[in-house]
Enzyme design. Structure first.
Site, PDB file in Angstrom:
ATOM      1  N   ARG A   1     -21.886  27.076 -43.146  1.00 38.35           N
ATOM      2  CA  ARG A   1     -20.386  26.551 -42.833  1.00 38.35           C
ATOM      3  C   ARG A   1     -20.924  26.015 -44.096  1.00 38.35           C
ATOM      4  O   ARG A   1     -19.755  24.738 -44.812  1.00 38.35           O
ATOM      5  CB  ARG A   1     -20.114  25.842 -41.983  1.00 38.35           C
ATOM      6  CG  ARG A   1     -18.889  26.862 -41.268  1.00 38.35           C
ATOM      7  CD  ARG A   1     -17.914  25.495 -40.106  1.00 38.35           C
ATOM      8  NE  ARG A   1     -18.436  24.282 -40.054  1.00 38.35           N
ATOM      9  CZ  ARG A   1     -19.478  23.400 -39.009  1.00 38.35           C
ATOM     10  NH1 ARG A   1     -19.753  24.631 -38.048  1.00 38.35           N
ATOM     11  NH2 ARG A   1     -19.399  22.861 -39.345  1.00 38.35           N
TER      12      ARG A   1
ATOM     13  N   GLN B   1     -40.928   0.505 -34.692  1.00 41.51           N
ATOM     14  CA  GLN B   1     -39.378   0.156 -34.071  1.00 41.51           C
ATOM     15  C   GLN B   1     -39.574  -0.659 -32.930  1.00 41.51           C
ATOM     16  O   GLN B   1     -38.474  -1.241 -32.279  1.00 41.51           O
ATOM     17  CB  GLN B   1     -39.052   1.595 -32.865  1.00 41.51           C
ATOM     18  CG  GLN B   1     -38.355   2.387 -33.722  1.00 41.51           C
ATOM     19  CD  GLN B   1     -38.765   4.025 -32.663  1.00 41.51           C
ATOM     20  OE1 GLN B   1     -37.807   4.428 -32.055  1.00 41.51           O
ATOM     21  NE2 GLN B   1     -39.870   4.590 -32.850  1.00 41.51           N
TER      22      GLN B   1
ATOM     23  N   ASP C   1     -36.859   0.129 -24.877  1.00 45.29           N
ATOM     24  CA  ASP C   1     -36.133   1.456 -23.970  1.00 45.29           C
ATOM     25  C   ASP C   1     -35.370   1.590 -23.313  1.00 45.29           C
ATOM     26  O   ASP C   1     -34.063   2.325 -22.977  1.00 45.29           O
ATOM     27  CB  ASP C   1     -37.669   1.468 -23.168  1.00 45.29           C
ATOM     28  CG  ASP C   1     -38.575   1.718 -23.470  1.00 45.29           C
ATOM     29  OD1 ASP C   1     -38.874   2.132 -24.974  1.00 45.29           O
ATOM     30  OD2 ASP C   1     -39.689   1.642 -22.910  1.00 45.29           O
TER      31      ASP C   1
ATOM     32  N   GLU D   1     -39.407  10.640 -27.318  1.00 49.50           N
ATOM     33  CA  GLU D   1     -40.460  11.242 -26.995  1.00 49.50           C
ATOM     34  C   GLU D   1     -40.657  10.812 -25.684  1.00 49.50           C
ATOM     35  O   GLU D   1     -41.718  11.974 -25.193  1.00 49.50           O
ATOM     36  CB  GLU D   1     -41.703   9.783 -27.350  1.00 49.50           C
ATOM     37  CG  GLU D   1     -40.910   8.104 -26.251  1.00 49.50           C
ATOM     38  CD  GLU D   1     -41.899   7.472 -26.957  1.00 49.50           C
ATOM     39  OE1 GLU D   1     -42.482   7.209 -27.642  1.00 49.50           O
ATOM     40  OE2 GLU D   1     -41.615   5.839 -25.970  1.00 49.50           O
TER      41      GLU D   1
HETATM   42  O1  F6P Z   1     -42.010   0.437 -23.540  1.00 50.47           O
HETATM   43  C1  F6P Z   1     -41.776   0.317 -24.753  1.00 50.47           C
HETATM   44  C2  F6P Z   1     -42.994   0.893 -25.706  1.00 50.47           C
HETATM   45  O2  F6P Z   1     -42.444   1.076 -27.367  1.00 50.47           O
HETATM   46  C3  F6P Z   1     -42.100   2.641 -25.610  1.00 50.47           C
HETATM   47  O3  F6P Z   1     -41.439   2.822 -26.293  1.00 50.47           O
HETATM   48  C4  F6P Z   1     -43.473   3.251 -26.255  1.00 50.47           C
HETATM   49  O4  F6P Z   1     -43.539   4.135 -25.200  1.00 50.47           O
HETATM   50  C5  F6P Z   1     -44.580   1.989 -25.575  1.00 50.47           C
HETATM   51  O5  F6P Z   1     -44.616   1.140 -25.043  1.00 50.47           O
HETATM   52  C6  F6P Z   1     -45.463   2.103 -26.398  1.00 50.47           C
HETATM   53  O6  F6P Z   1     -46.728   1.511 -26.375  1.00 50.47           O
HETATM   54  P1  F6P Z   1     -48.451   1.163 -26.822  1.00 50.47           P
HETATM   55  O7  F6P Z   1     -47.935   0.278 -27.738  1.00 50.47           O
HETATM   56  O8  F6P Z   1     -49.371   1.069 -26.054  1.00 50.47           O
HETATM   57  O9  F6P Z   1     -48.226   2.551 -27.723  1.00 50.47           O
END
Ligand code: F6P
Length: 274
Positions: free
Chosen positions: A164, A206, A80, A175
């Site tokens: 265009r 990601q 993040d 998110e």
């Molecule tokens: O904090 C990292 C993160 O990947 C966030 O981007 C995402 O909202 C969250 O963790 C997802 O968490 P979990 O794996 O518990 O669903």
């Protein structure tokens, strides 16, 4: 339980995830949980802790240091990138590059079929991933939690782009944005423009994969700096990277100050994607 020795860290630099298998732990937030952690550290004669994580982990580390005298240094690591005291947290660059690869592929199919895609990226309440992937991926629009988006204006710009001669449009949605996520945004764009909109939620991909060179170098520099701080007898601090130099700040900086998103990137995306 796993005994860690020199060989435990051999051959891990090219892997994502954590070999430690550590994670946020609800029990640690309780008095009993914290006492258990302290007695485990004592039992194993652990003289200092390097805590790798985000502000939640750092809050726990702060307690360990302040209330229980355990020498503790934090190393910022979260895709993040929302931790004050460092320009970059470990994992962010890899996540951005992973999202970017996906966006490049989506662009291929979008251009082939003249389609409009809404792509959702992670980032919790912050738009760092969305902004960097948006700029690097040539996104037409980026919706982030830090700023309200005028959907009507956005749709008019998208329509003008197609008029265009644009062959595709990609809207990136962070998110945590107020918009309610990629599916809701896609419905609203579809209703306003009459276009058929496709959605792709990139999700947990990601958070894995081969780390980028930038992340490996950052992790090596910050890890070494954390150990050096502990060796100096320092505690309750975090190490971070500011303007490509390793800097040390108080652990509580990570949650007392909100890291600012560079909104000039949003402006740049708007200009470059006209
Ligand atoms: O904090 C990292 C993160 O990947 C966030 O981007 C995402 O909202 C969250 O963790 C997802 O968490 P979990 O794996 O518990 O669903």
């Amino acid at each position: 339980m796993l005994d860690l020795d020199l060989s435990s860290v051999g051959g891990i630099i090219n892997h994502g995830g954590t070999v430690l298998e550590t994670a946020r732990c609800a029990e640690f937030k309780t008095e009993a949980g914290m006492k258990k952690a302290v007695s485990t550290l004592k039992k194993h004669k652990i003289e200092g802790l390097v805590v790798i994580g985000g502000d939640g982990s750092f809050r726990g580390a702060h307690q360990l240091s302040n209330r229980w005298g355990v020498p503790t240094i934090g190393v910022p690591a979260t895709i993040d990138n929302d931790i004050a005291g460092t320009d970059y947290a470990i994992g962010f660059d890899t996540a951005v590059n992973t999202a970017l690869q996906a966006i490049d592929r989506i662009r291929d199919t979008a251009s082939s079929l003249r389609r409009l895609f809404v792509v959702e990226v992670m980032g919790r309440q912050a738009g760092f991933i969305a902004l960097e992937t948006g700029l690097a991926g040539g996104a037409e629009e980026v919706i982030i939690p830090e700023i309200d988006t005028d959907l009507e204006k956005m749709c008019q710009k998208i329509v003008r782009g197609y008029q265009r001669g644009k062959r595709s449009s990609i809207v990136i949605v962070a998110e945590g944005s107020e918009s309610g996520g990629a599916f809701k945004v896609a419905r609203q764009i579809g209703d306003r423009t009459g276009f058929e909109v496709r959605v792709s939620v990139l999700g947990h991909q990601q958070r894995g994969g081969t780390p980028t060179a930038l992340d490996r170098v950052l992790a090596s520099r910050l890890g070494a700096a954390a150990v050096q701080q502990l060796a100096k007898g320092d505690t309750d601090k975090m190490v971070g990277i500011i303007s490509n130099r390793v800097e040390v700040s108080n652990l509580d900086y990570a949650w007392k100050f909100q890291k600012q998103t560079d909104l000039s990137l949003l402006k740049l995306i708007e200009i470059l994607s006209i």
